[in-house]
Design a protein around this motif. Structure first.
Motif, PDB file in Angstrom:
ATOM      1  N   LYS A 136       0.833  -1.211   0.000  1.00  0.00           N
ATOM      2  CA  LYS A 136       0.000   0.000   0.000  1.00  0.00           C
ATOM      3  C   LYS A 136       0.865   1.257   0.000  1.00  0.00           C
ATOM      4  CE  LYS A 136      -3.948  -2.095   2.324  1.00  0.00           C
ATOM      5  NZ  LYS A 136      -4.723  -2.166   3.567  1.00  0.00           N
ATOM      6  N   GLU A 137       2.004   1.206   0.671  1.00  0.00           N
ATOM      7  CA  GLU A 137       2.900   2.372   0.738  1.00  0.00           C
ATOM      8  C   GLU A 137       3.493   2.708  -0.630  1.00  0.00           C
ATOM      9  OE1 GLU A 137       5.696   1.302   3.789  1.00  0.00           O
ATOM     10  OE2 GLU A 137       4.144   1.355   5.344  1.00  0.00           O
ATOM     11  N   VAL A 138       3.731   1.728  -1.452  1.00  0.00           N
ATOM     12  CA  VAL A 138       4.316   1.939  -2.775  1.00  0.00           C
ATOM     13  C   VAL A 138       3.262   2.406  -3.780  1.00  0.00           C
ATOM     14  CG1 VAL A 138       5.331   0.692  -4.736  1.00  0.00           C
ATOM     15  CG2 VAL A 138       6.234   0.347  -2.451  1.00  0.00           C
ATOM     16  N   ALA A 139       2.028   1.956  -3.608  1.00  0.00           N
ATOM     17  CA  ALA A 139       0.959   2.251  -4.556  1.00  0.00           C
ATOM     18  C   ALA A 139       0.511   3.708  -4.461  1.00  0.00           C
ATOM     19  CB  ALA A 139      -0.230   1.324  -4.294  1.00  0.00           C
ATOM     20  N   ASP A 140      -0.048   4.187  -5.573  1.00  0.00           N
ATOM     21  CA  ASP A 140      -0.634   5.529  -5.607  1.00  0.00           C
ATOM     22  C   ASP A 140      -2.014   5.546  -4.970  1.00  0.00           C
ATOM     23  OD1 ASP A 140       1.491   6.654  -7.327  1.00  0.00           O
ATOM     24  OD2 ASP A 140       0.647   5.305  -8.833  1.00  0.00           O
ATOM     25  N   TYR A 141      -2.717   4.426  -5.083  1.00  0.00           N
ATOM     26  CA  TYR A 141      -4.102   4.327  -4.622  1.00  0.00           C
ATOM     27  C   TYR A 141      -4.332   2.971  -3.977  1.00  0.00           C
ATOM     28  CZ  TYR A 141      -4.356   7.895  -8.270  1.00  0.00           C
ATOM     29  OH  TYR A 141      -4.119   8.988  -9.059  1.00  0.00           O
ATOM     30  N   VAL A 142      -5.407   2.882  -3.200  1.00  0.00           N
ATOM     31  CA  VAL A 142      -5.865   1.608  -2.656  1.00  0.00           C
ATOM     32  C   VAL A 142      -7.281   1.399  -3.177  1.00  0.00           C
ATOM     33  CG1 VAL A 142      -6.449   0.331  -0.560  1.00  0.00           C
ATOM     34  CG2 VAL A 142      -4.428   1.797  -0.589  1.00  0.00           C
ATOM     35  N   CYS A 143      -7.536   0.216  -3.714  1.00  0.00           N
ATOM     36  CA  CYS A 143      -8.869  -0.104  -4.234  1.00  0.00           C
ATOM     37  C   CYS A 143      -9.458  -1.241  -3.397  1.00  0.00           C
ATOM     38  CB  CYS A 143      -8.785  -0.455  -5.716  1.00  0.00           C
ATOM     39  SG  CYS A 143      -7.911  -1.972  -6.114  1.00  0.00           S
ATOM     40  N   PRO A 144     -10.719  -1.562  -3.605  1.00  0.00           N
ATOM     41  CA  PRO A 144     -11.319  -2.653  -2.826  1.00  0.00           C
ATOM     42  C   PRO A 144     -10.521  -3.953  -2.956  1.00  0.00           C
ATOM     43  CG  PRO A 144     -13.012  -1.435  -4.007  1.00  0.00           C
ATOM     44  CD  PRO A 144     -11.683  -0.927  -4.502  1.00  0.00           C
ATOM     45  N   SER A 145     -10.742  -4.847  -2.024  1.00  0.00           N
ATOM     46  CA  SER A 145      -9.991  -6.104  -1.959  1.00  0.00           C
ATOM     47  C   SER A 145     -10.321  -7.036  -3.116  1.00  0.00           C
ATOM     48  CB  SER A 145     -10.292  -6.825  -0.642  1.00  0.00           C
ATOM     49  OG  SER A 145     -11.579  -7.415  -0.705  1.00  0.00           O
TER      50      SER A 145
END
Length: 162
Positions: A136-145
């Motif tokens: 999550k820290e590397v990603a630009d966004y978090v989407c649903p599981s």
């Protein structure tokens, strides 16, 4: 063991249940009697370890393999042992060059340590809600599981119909 042409399980070392589960992820999975007799360009080994010992085994592989293969967790006790610089982002880079686009035009979705380079490479990196914190820290966004069809939901938002 994963090669250019197929993935392989060595008969006698894993169960039929393991083979069936692995076949979900590796559609060209084959039984072999001996890994040493496989004639393929091998790109990755994918051992499965107890989930709670994944970090321990990644560290052990890193120490013992000393850069010959790079260990990374792919979730659920799976460890990918890959050729250095032969990760998902390196494959995407080849496609970007072939298609004449930029990484900024690409979206990627990931939920494991084997997705880190890809999420960093793409202009739109989405970590799944069920991903570990380092992803999550590397990603630009978090989407649903994954269990909530996060990729499909996000693609529907990015590319609405009508």
């Amino acid at each position: 063991m994963c090669g250019l042409n197929s993935a392989y399980c060595q008969r006698g070392n894993v169960s039929e249940e393991f083979f069936a589960l692995t076949n979900i992820y590796y559609h060209k999975l084959q039984w072999v009697e001996d890994f040493g007799q496989v004639e393929d360009q091998i790109l990755k080994f994918a051992p499965t370890v107890p989930v709670e010992k994944t970090a321990y085994y990644c560290d052990l592989f890193k120490e013992k393999l000393k850069g010959r293969l790079v260990p990374t967790s792919s979730g659920h006790g799976s460890v990918d042992l890959i050729i250095p610089n032969c990760h998902k982002a390196s494959g995407l880079k080849k496609l970007v060059e072939r298609w004449g686009i930029t990484p900024e035009q690409c979206a990627a979705f990931g939920d494991g340590g084997n997705d880190l380079e890809m999420l960093e490479y793409c202009g739109f990196g989405y970590a799944m809600e069920n991903a570990p914190d380092n992803v999550k820290e590397v990603a630009d966004y978090v989407c649903p599981s994954n269990d909530e069809d996060g990729v499909l939901v996000t693609l529907d938002q990015l590319f609405p119909i009508g």
